[in-house]
Scaffold this motif. Sequence first.
Motif, PDB file in Angstrom:
ATOM      1  N   GLY A 198      69.067  -0.011  44.356  1.00  0.00           N
ATOM      2  CA  GLY A 198      70.255  -0.050  43.519  1.00  0.00           C
ATOM      3  C   GLY A 198      70.325   1.125  42.577  1.00  0.00           C
ATOM      4  O   GLY A 198      69.433   1.986  42.546  1.00  0.00           O
ATOM      5  N   ASP A 199      71.404   1.176  41.779  1.00  0.00           N
ATOM      6  CA  ASP A 199      71.543   2.268  40.829  1.00  0.00           C
ATOM      7  C   ASP A 199      70.585   2.061  39.664  1.00  0.00           C
ATOM      8  O   ASP A 199      69.852   1.060  39.593  1.00  0.00           O
ATOM      9  CB  ASP A 199      72.991   2.408  40.361  1.00  0.00           C
ATOM     10  CG  ASP A 199      73.472   1.243  39.498  1.00  0.00           C
ATOM     11  OD1 ASP A 199      72.672   0.347  39.145  1.00  0.00           O
ATOM     12  OD2 ASP A 199      74.666   1.235  39.161  1.00  0.00           O
ATOM     13  N   LEU A 200      70.569   3.017  38.744  1.00  0.00           N
ATOM     14  CA  LEU A 200      69.605   2.952  37.654  1.00  0.00           C
ATOM     15  C   LEU A 200      69.793   1.702  36.808  1.00  0.00           C
ATOM     16  O   LEU A 200      68.814   1.089  36.369  1.00  0.00           O
ATOM     17  CB  LEU A 200      69.718   4.204  36.785  1.00  0.00           C
ATOM     18  CG  LEU A 200      68.744   4.297  35.610  1.00  0.00           C
ATOM     19  CD1 LEU A 200      67.297   4.164  36.073  1.00  0.00           C
ATOM     20  CD2 LEU A 200      68.958   5.595  34.842  1.00  0.00           C
ATOM     21  N   GLY A 201      71.041   1.304  36.574  1.00  0.00           N
ATOM     22  CA  GLY A 201      71.275   0.095  35.789  1.00  0.00           C
ATOM     23  C   GLY A 201      70.664  -1.138  36.432  1.00  0.00           C
ATOM     24  O   GLY A 201      70.052  -1.971  35.763  1.00  0.00           O
ATOM     25  N   THR A 202      70.814  -1.251  37.749  1.00  0.00           N
ATOM     26  CA  THR A 202      70.227  -2.380  38.476  1.00  0.00           C
ATOM     27  C   THR A 202      68.715  -2.370  38.357  1.00  0.00           C
ATOM     28  O   THR A 202      68.082  -3.409  38.112  1.00  0.00           O
ATOM     29  CB  THR A 202      70.637  -2.319  39.959  1.00  0.00           C
ATOM     30  OG1 THR A 202      72.058  -2.400  40.066  1.00  0.00           O
ATOM     31  CG2 THR A 202      69.999  -3.460  40.747  1.00  0.00           C
ATOM     32  N   ARG A 203      68.120  -1.186  38.492  1.00  0.00           N
ATOM     33  CA  ARG A 203      66.662  -1.084  38.438  1.00  0.00           C
ATOM     34  C   ARG A 203      66.123  -1.340  37.032  1.00  0.00           C
ATOM     35  O   ARG A 203      65.094  -1.994  36.859  1.00  0.00           O
ATOM     36  CB  ARG A 203      66.230   0.286  38.958  1.00  0.00           C
ATOM     37  CG  ARG A 203      66.464   0.431  40.458  1.00  0.00           C
ATOM     38  CD  ARG A 203      66.030   1.772  40.992  1.00  0.00           C
ATOM     39  NE  ARG A 203      66.996   2.828  40.725  1.00  0.00           N
ATOM     40  CZ  ARG A 203      66.734   3.973  40.100  1.00  0.00           C
ATOM     41  NH1 ARG A 203      65.506   4.210  39.646  1.00  0.00           N
ATOM     42  NH2 ARG A 203      67.663   4.875  39.928  1.00  0.00           N
ATOM     43  N   LEU A 204      66.838  -0.832  36.021  1.00  0.00           N
ATOM     44  CA  LEU A 204      66.422  -1.085  34.641  1.00  0.00           C
ATOM     45  C   LEU A 204      66.490  -2.572  34.314  1.00  0.00           C
ATOM     46  O   LEU A 204      65.543  -3.147  33.750  1.00  0.00           O
ATOM     47  CB  LEU A 204      67.311  -0.312  33.668  1.00  0.00           C
ATOM     48  CG  LEU A 204      67.086   1.193  33.559  1.00  0.00           C
ATOM     49  CD1 LEU A 204      68.192   1.831  32.710  1.00  0.00           C
ATOM     50  CD2 LEU A 204      65.722   1.484  32.949  1.00  0.00           C
ATOM     51  N   PHE A 205      67.606  -3.201  34.653  1.00  0.00           N
ATOM     52  CA  PHE A 205      67.747  -4.617  34.325  1.00  0.00           C
ATOM     53  C   PHE A 205      66.688  -5.452  35.031  1.00  0.00           C
ATOM     54  O   PHE A 205      66.088  -6.354  34.416  1.00  0.00           O
ATOM     55  CB  PHE A 205      69.138  -5.130  34.704  1.00  0.00           C
ATOM     56  CG  PHE A 205      69.309  -6.597  34.429  1.00  0.00           C
ATOM     57  CD1 PHE A 205      69.536  -7.045  33.136  1.00  0.00           C
ATOM     58  CD2 PHE A 205      69.191  -7.533  35.454  1.00  0.00           C
ATOM     59  CE1 PHE A 205      69.653  -8.403  32.868  1.00  0.00           C
ATOM     60  CE2 PHE A 205      69.309  -8.886  35.192  1.00  0.00           C
ATOM     61  CZ  PHE A 205      69.540  -9.326  33.890  1.00  0.00           C
ATOM     62  N   HIS A 206      66.430  -5.174  36.291  1.00  0.00           N
ATOM     63  CA  HIS A 206      65.436  -5.949  37.035  1.00  0.00           C
ATOM     64  C   HIS A 206      64.064  -5.832  36.386  1.00  0.00           C
ATOM     65  O   HIS A 206      63.344  -6.829  36.235  1.00  0.00           O
ATOM     66  CB  HIS A 206      65.385  -5.468  38.481  1.00  0.00           C
ATOM     67  CG  HIS A 206      64.426  -6.234  39.333  1.00  0.00           C
ATOM     68  ND1 HIS A 206      63.105  -5.858  39.500  1.00  0.00           N
ATOM     69  CD2 HIS A 206      64.584  -7.369  40.071  1.00  0.00           C
ATOM     70  CE1 HIS A 206      62.506  -6.710  40.299  1.00  0.00           C
ATOM     71  NE2 HIS A 206      63.371  -7.638  40.665  1.00  0.00           N
ATOM     72  N   ALA A 207      63.687  -4.611  35.978  1.00  0.00           N
ATOM     73  CA  ALA A 207      62.373  -4.411  35.368  1.00  0.00           C
ATOM     74  C   ALA A 207      62.278  -5.097  34.006  1.00  0.00           C
ATOM     75  O   ALA A 207      61.285  -5.781  33.701  1.00  0.00           O
ATOM     76  CB  ALA A 207      62.092  -2.917  35.229  1.00  0.00           C
ATOM     77  N   LEU A 208      63.291  -4.918  33.169  1.00  0.00           N
ATOM     78  CA  LEU A 208      63.272  -5.493  31.827  1.00  0.00           C
ATOM     79  C   LEU A 208      63.347  -7.017  31.873  1.00  0.00           C
ATOM     80  O   LEU A 208      62.588  -7.720  31.191  1.00  0.00           O
ATOM     81  CB  LEU A 208      64.432  -4.933  31.012  1.00  0.00           C
ATOM     82  CG  LEU A 208      64.354  -3.440  30.690  1.00  0.00           C
ATOM     83  CD1 LEU A 208      65.724  -2.917  30.258  1.00  0.00           C
ATOM     84  CD2 LEU A 208      63.310  -3.177  29.613  1.00  0.00           C
ATOM     85  N   ASP A 209      64.254  -7.541  32.684  1.00  0.00           N
ATOM     86  CA  ASP A 209      64.401  -8.991  32.798  1.00  0.00           C
ATOM     87  C   ASP A 209      63.143  -9.620  33.379  1.00  0.00           C
ATOM     88  O   ASP A 209      62.707 -10.694  32.925  1.00  0.00           O
ATOM     89  CB  ASP A 209      65.615  -9.305  33.674  1.00  0.00           C
ATOM     90  CG  ASP A 209      65.860 -10.793  33.813  1.00  0.00           C
ATOM     91  OD1 ASP A 209      66.032 -11.473  32.781  1.00  0.00           O
ATOM     92  OD2 ASP A 209      65.874 -11.285  34.961  1.00  0.00           O
ATOM     93  N   GLY A 210      62.539  -8.958  34.349  1.00  0.00           N
ATOM     94  CA  GLY A 210      61.319  -9.502  34.935  1.00  0.00           C
ATOM     95  C   GLY A 210      60.197  -9.601  33.929  1.00  0.00           C
ATOM     96  O   GLY A 210      59.463 -10.597  33.883  1.00  0.00           O
TER      97      GLY A 210
END
Length: 216
Positions: A79-91
């Motif tokens: 995914g784009d950077l926003g998708t990757r950032l959210f997945h990492a932070l939320d996880g």
Amino acid sequence: MPRPLIILFAKAPLPGRVKTRLCPPLSPDEASRLHSAFVCDAGQMLATLVDAADLEISSDSATEAWPGIQCPRSVQVAGDLGTRLFHALDGALSSGREIAMVMGSDSPGLPAGHVRALLSSAADVSLGPTADGGFFAIVCRKVHAKMFEGVRWSVSQTFDDTASAISRCGLRVNTGPSWFDVDVPEDLLRMLVMPDLPANTAQWVNEYRRRRAELT
């Protein structure tokens, strides 16, 4: 209470796939080795924060690069950077961490004090701005599924877009200390004249200058 987690985002150092906006003047191999130097220096700097946070490297694909950095590793989602950032932070937050940070790996000489300042913020989200209008790190105590909605990535409006999107989600945003990152040739020129570069980047600069001298 689980400790804060710093997730260092990096790319597998494959020539032709990293730091492509620096080519030219760099060759793909030079750009790849520069990226590796950045990641090694960032990892060594973050290792000095062992009293404050745990470290994880998250790369865009599986890699055995940077063996000197001893920490858990993960692979980013597609995914784009926003998708990757959210997945990492939320996880990280969903696993019980109170604070999660994602930091980029292309800000040479970033002071450890900048990272500490971001981690100490009481805001829901704290951003470390860069000179080109982006940000070198984001720290979250809370996340929202739409916190990166509408953000334009890799442009001069990225920081402002991100802060606005987070605010629209009802989260409090704080701006931490600023630094710069190396994305385009102008950034490279700035880095080449910096004093006191960290060890791996300094070694890359010395080798780069030697190769250029041999060609003249």
